[in-house]
Design a protein around this motif. Structure first.
Motif, PDB file in Angstrom:
ATOM      1  N   ARG A  18     137.687 -24.659 -31.810  1.00  0.00           N
ATOM      2  CA  ARG A  18     137.234 -23.822 -30.707  1.00  0.00           C
ATOM      3  C   ARG A  18     138.225 -23.795 -29.538  1.00  0.00           C
ATOM      4  O   ARG A  18     137.969 -23.191 -28.516  1.00  0.00           O
ATOM      5  N   SER A  23     141.456 -19.774 -24.080  1.00  0.00           N
ATOM      6  CA  SER A  23     140.252 -20.321 -23.456  1.00  0.00           C
ATOM      7  C   SER A  23     140.607 -20.986 -22.130  1.00  0.00           C
ATOM      8  O   SER A  23     141.731 -21.431 -21.923  1.00  0.00           O
ATOM      9  N   PRO A  24     139.650 -21.038 -21.221  1.00  0.00           N
ATOM     10  CA  PRO A  24     139.923 -21.646 -19.921  1.00  0.00           C
ATOM     11  C   PRO A  24     140.233 -23.134 -20.115  1.00  0.00           C
ATOM     12  O   PRO A  24     139.362 -23.886 -20.579  1.00  0.00           O
ATOM     13  N   LEU A  27     137.775 -26.095 -18.917  1.00  0.00           N
ATOM     14  CA  LEU A  27     136.512 -26.246 -19.645  1.00  0.00           C
ATOM     15  C   LEU A  27     136.753 -26.947 -20.984  1.00  0.00           C
ATOM     16  O   LEU A  27     136.008 -27.854 -21.365  1.00  0.00           O
ATOM     17  N   LEU A 108     128.752 -26.229 -17.359  1.00  0.00           N
ATOM     18  CA  LEU A 108     129.270 -25.371 -18.435  1.00  0.00           C
ATOM     19  C   LEU A 108     129.651 -26.171 -19.683  1.00  0.00           C
ATOM     20  O   LEU A 108     129.463 -25.704 -20.811  1.00  0.00           O
ATOM     21  N   VAL A 115     125.817 -25.017 -27.542  1.00  0.00           N
ATOM     22  CA  VAL A 115     126.168 -23.874 -28.385  1.00  0.00           C
ATOM     23  C   VAL A 115     126.987 -24.341 -29.594  1.00  0.00           C
ATOM     24  O   VAL A 115     126.725 -23.953 -30.742  1.00  0.00           O
ATOM     25  N   PHE A 118     125.087 -25.798 -32.591  1.00  0.00           N
ATOM     26  CA  PHE A 118     124.499 -24.821 -33.514  1.00  0.00           C
ATOM     27  C   PHE A 118     125.578 -24.090 -34.314  1.00  0.00           C
ATOM     28  O   PHE A 118     125.420 -23.820 -35.507  1.00  0.00           O
ATOM     29  N   GLU A 119     126.694 -23.777 -33.662  1.00  0.00           N
ATOM     30  CA  GLU A 119     127.784 -23.103 -34.370  1.00  0.00           C
ATOM     31  C   GLU A 119     128.319 -23.976 -35.508  1.00  0.00           C
ATOM     32  O   GLU A 119     128.706 -23.476 -36.564  1.00  0.00           O
ATOM     33  N   ALA A 122     126.229 -23.584 -38.459  1.00  0.00           N
ATOM     34  CA  ALA A 122     126.435 -22.264 -39.073  1.00  0.00           C
ATOM     35  C   ALA A 122     127.754 -22.230 -39.839  1.00  0.00           C
ATOM     36  O   ALA A 122     127.826 -21.689 -40.945  1.00  0.00           O
ATOM     37  N   LEU A 132     120.549 -24.350 -44.624  1.00  0.00           N
ATOM     38  CA  LEU A 132     120.814 -24.038 -43.210  1.00  0.00           C
ATOM     39  C   LEU A 132     119.555 -23.870 -42.357  1.00  0.00           C
ATOM     40  O   LEU A 132     119.480 -24.448 -41.265  1.00  0.00           O
TER      41      LEU A 132
ATOM     42  N   PHE B 118     118.904 -19.828 -30.430  1.00  0.00           N
ATOM     43  CA  PHE B 118     119.319 -20.163 -31.801  1.00  0.00           C
ATOM     44  C   PHE B 118     118.104 -20.414 -32.702  1.00  0.00           C
ATOM     45  O   PHE B 118     118.082 -20.025 -33.863  1.00  0.00           O
ATOM     46  N   PRO B 133     123.777 -16.594 -41.398  1.00  0.00           N
ATOM     47  CA  PRO B 133     125.044 -17.169 -40.910  1.00  0.00           C
ATOM     48  C   PRO B 133     125.826 -16.230 -39.989  1.00  0.00           C
ATOM     49  O   PRO B 133     126.344 -16.657 -38.961  1.00  0.00           O
ATOM     50  N   LEU B 136     124.162 -16.059 -36.536  1.00  0.00           N
ATOM     51  CA  LEU B 136     124.417 -17.283 -35.765  1.00  0.00           C
ATOM     52  C   LEU B 136     125.835 -17.309 -35.212  1.00  0.00           C
ATOM     53  O   LEU B 136     126.063 -17.686 -34.054  1.00  0.00           O
ATOM     54  N   ARG B 137     126.783 -16.918 -36.056  1.00  0.00           N
ATOM     55  CA  ARG B 137     128.177 -16.930 -35.599  1.00  0.00           C
ATOM     56  C   ARG B 137     128.375 -15.965 -34.448  1.00  0.00           C
ATOM     57  O   ARG B 137     129.061 -16.264 -33.473  1.00  0.00           O
ATOM     58  N   GLY B 140     126.812 -17.485 -31.295  1.00  0.00           N
ATOM     59  CA  GLY B 140     127.625 -18.599 -30.797  1.00  0.00           C
ATOM     60  C   GLY B 140     128.892 -18.111 -30.125  1.00  0.00           C
ATOM     61  O   GLY B 140     129.256 -18.555 -29.035  1.00  0.00           O
ATOM     62  N   ARG B 141     129.555 -17.170 -30.784  1.00  0.00           N
ATOM     63  CA  ARG B 141     130.804 -16.643 -30.240  1.00  0.00           C
ATOM     64  C   ARG B 141     130.590 -15.990 -28.872  1.00  0.00           C
ATOM     65  O   ARG B 141     131.446 -16.056 -28.004  1.00  0.00           O
ATOM     66  N   VAL B 143     128.660 -16.822 -26.501  1.00  0.00           N
ATOM     67  CA  VAL B 143     128.261 -17.659 -25.371  1.00  0.00           C
ATOM     68  C   VAL B 143     129.128 -18.902 -25.214  1.00  0.00           C
ATOM     69  O   VAL B 143     129.247 -19.451 -24.123  1.00  0.00           O
ATOM     70  N   GLY B 144     129.791 -19.337 -26.309  1.00  0.00           N
ATOM     71  CA  GLY B 144     130.503 -20.613 -26.252  1.00  0.00           C
ATOM     72  C   GLY B 144     131.990 -20.485 -26.011  1.00  0.00           C
ATOM     73  O   GLY B 144     132.465 -19.537 -25.394  1.00  0.00           O
ATOM     74  N   LEU B 145     132.713 -21.480 -26.511  1.00  0.00           N
ATOM     75  CA  LEU B 145     134.180 -21.489 -26.459  1.00  0.00           C
ATOM     76  C   LEU B 145     134.706 -20.818 -27.730  1.00  0.00           C
ATOM     77  O   LEU B 145     134.059 -20.882 -28.761  1.00  0.00           O
ATOM     78  N   PRO B 146     135.879 -20.217 -27.723  1.00  0.00           N
ATOM     79  CA  PRO B 146     136.782 -20.100 -26.582  1.00  0.00           C
ATOM     80  C   PRO B 146     136.550 -18.861 -25.712  1.00  0.00           C
ATOM     81  O   PRO B 146     137.168 -18.747 -24.676  1.00  0.00           O
ATOM     82  N   CYS B 150     130.185 -18.800 -21.323  1.00  0.00           N
ATOM     83  CA  CYS B 150     130.557 -20.093 -20.713  1.00  0.00           C
ATOM     84  C   CYS B 150     132.042 -20.065 -20.340  1.00  0.00           C
ATOM     85  O   CYS B 150     132.431 -20.522 -19.256  1.00  0.00           O
ATOM     86  N   ALA B 151     132.857 -19.557 -21.252  1.00  0.00           N
ATOM     87  CA  ALA B 151     134.292 -19.483 -20.980  1.00  0.00           C
ATOM     88  C   ALA B 151     134.556 -18.529 -19.811  1.00  0.00           C
ATOM     89  O   ALA B 151     135.370 -18.822 -18.924  1.00  0.00           O
TER      90      ALA B 151
END
Lengths: 290, 290
Positions: A18, A23-24, A27, A108, A115, A118-119, A122, A132, B118, B133, B136-137, B140-141, B143-146, B150-151
């Motif tokens: 990830r 990416s920042p 973080l 954050l 997140v 859960f990823e 997946a 799953l 989720f 799947p 979910l991906r 996740g993508r 809201v999360g990193l990278p 959140c990023a």
């Protein structure tokens, strides 16, 4: 590969996947700082131990499940340490995430780890897709409403407080219970019969934590002591005294062991749990208990 | 059932399933307070519109996907409004969650909504398990990193700041992009060709938000204005001026429409998007733009 190496290597892989030049960077750093170096990695060790006792026929699923549980644990520590909760300055022997990176990145980083947990499940679905949905449900139940760690933490915000056993059950028990359930599910078993093992071990660990909070040395512990009293939190020592708390710890471990379902590696798992739970208390306290 | 009724009803169901007499009542209240009444529900409307254009052959999966996207949006608003970020006192015309319930429950309500998003997908898996799947991906993508929200939010914490287009892309574009991708995936299509539509609409919405922040009436908006200047945040108006920002908004909407892939309901979807994007700006500003 031994269990510790396996856990560290999976967590390294998950985070590395990830991280990107886009990416920042702060973080990504804060997330890494919160996950490494770890504490006892009790929950993922437990998940892998149960998966192993059940045959571990889909190691990628077990790895993902163990890593997901540990990331939720790290996320909960970051958010618990925030100024609005415990305002903890030190965690695992170094400045807590909000002290090192500021409060915004701490919020954050916790969010990003939830997140990512859960990823990670997946991503591992390819190896055992039919497993799953159960893994996801177990993970969600351990952390969300109505009875996961968020709920446990929220009981601290209720004006009338909460009974000690419920608080222990939710705040620590829920993630330990998820570790045993998800370990069995990752290995293709019904997870529910494994819930008691994790729940009891989680309660035992919380009791040990309450004891350490009063009697351990802050330097050994990697965090300050005396927090339960200072924050007026429920605590087994405050409610039962030192000897009462130790007796409760022993009963919980015995109940845990007695609950282990039949499985190919049952005897080995019992041995492992007995040796791991001996490490719940620092040596000086464990001796004093004998 | 019209789209608005469908969205509200799914969100009500999802929350009701997680409420229990055993859960801490104030956390459950705070979660409900953050989700109802909603704002424009732009993201779930978009997800359902795309699912509809693609045939909507698994409505439960589409409902879950739309609800999950909206819950992540609500979670991001709660955490963005916290004192350590925007310290926003008002949201959707009422006190923000941390003002109404305290900072601790605001942190936990955001966490619980991320988890619930989720879980909602996992619960809906029974209707189309092979699609889970991908859903979910995508979630996740977004809201999360990278590169999720959140990023996007974390770029505000970088000492050297961030280019405006990247900030818009991540902070708003990522969830809009997820809405179109996940809508297509819930209907059994490849979601990637739908990414541009959502990303462009998200950027357009963020530009409109920047314009409203300067020119709208706080009461109409349900939140205070002038925040970008006060918080020294990137803003299309600060960078391009009002006319430049409006021109950019129009270009983004045209690019969005042009990107829509072939599908059974393409013409209807184009009509819908043109009418919805007209509502991005309050009437007075839209007229001034003409």
């Amino acid at each position: 590969m031994d269990t510790s190496t396996r856990i560290e290597s999976v967590l390294q892989d998950v985070l590395a996947r990830r991280e990107s030049p886009d990416s920042p960077p702060r973080l990504a750093d804060a997330v890494r700082y919160a996950v490494f170096p770890g504490g006892g990695r009790m929950r993922p060790r437990l998940a892998l131990a149960v998966a192993g006792a059940c045959g571990d026929d889909a190691p990628d699923a077990a790895n993902a499940a163990a890593a997901a549980i540990e990331m939720l644990h790290c996320a909960s520590l970051i958010h618990d340490d925030l100024p609005c909760f415990d305002d903890a300055q030190v965690r695992r022997g170094k400045p807590s995430v909000h002290v090192a990176y500021g409060e915004r990145l701490a919020v954050l980083a916790g969010d990003a780890l939830i997140v990512l947990a859960f990823e990670t499940l997946a991503d591992a679905a390819a190896s055992a897709p039919e497993r799953l949905p159960a893994l996801l449900r177990t993970l969600g139940r351990s952390v969300g409403l109505p009875s996961g760690i968020c709920a446990g933490q929220a009981w601290e915000c209720e004006p009338n407080g909460v009974p000690l056993d419920k608080y222990e059950q939710l705040k620590t028990g829920s993630l330990f219970a998820a570790a045993t359930v998800i370990g069995a599910e990752a290995a293709g078993r019904d997870g529910q019969p494994w819930r008691t093992l994790g729940a009891k071990l989680g309660e035992a660990y919380q009791v040990a934590d309450d004891i350490r909070d009063v009697y351990a040395d802050a330097e050994d512990l990697g965090k300050p002591t005396g927090r339960d009293e200072a924050l007026d939190r429920p605590s087994a020592v405050r409610e039962l005294g030192l000897e009462g708390a130790k007796a409760r710890l022993n009963t919980l471990v015995e109940d845990a062991v007695a609950s282990i379902p039949q499985c190919p590696g049952r005897d080995q798992l019992i041995q492992l749990i007995r040796s791991e739970t001996k490490r719940f208390l620092p040596k000086s306290l464990a001796q004093a208990a004998a």
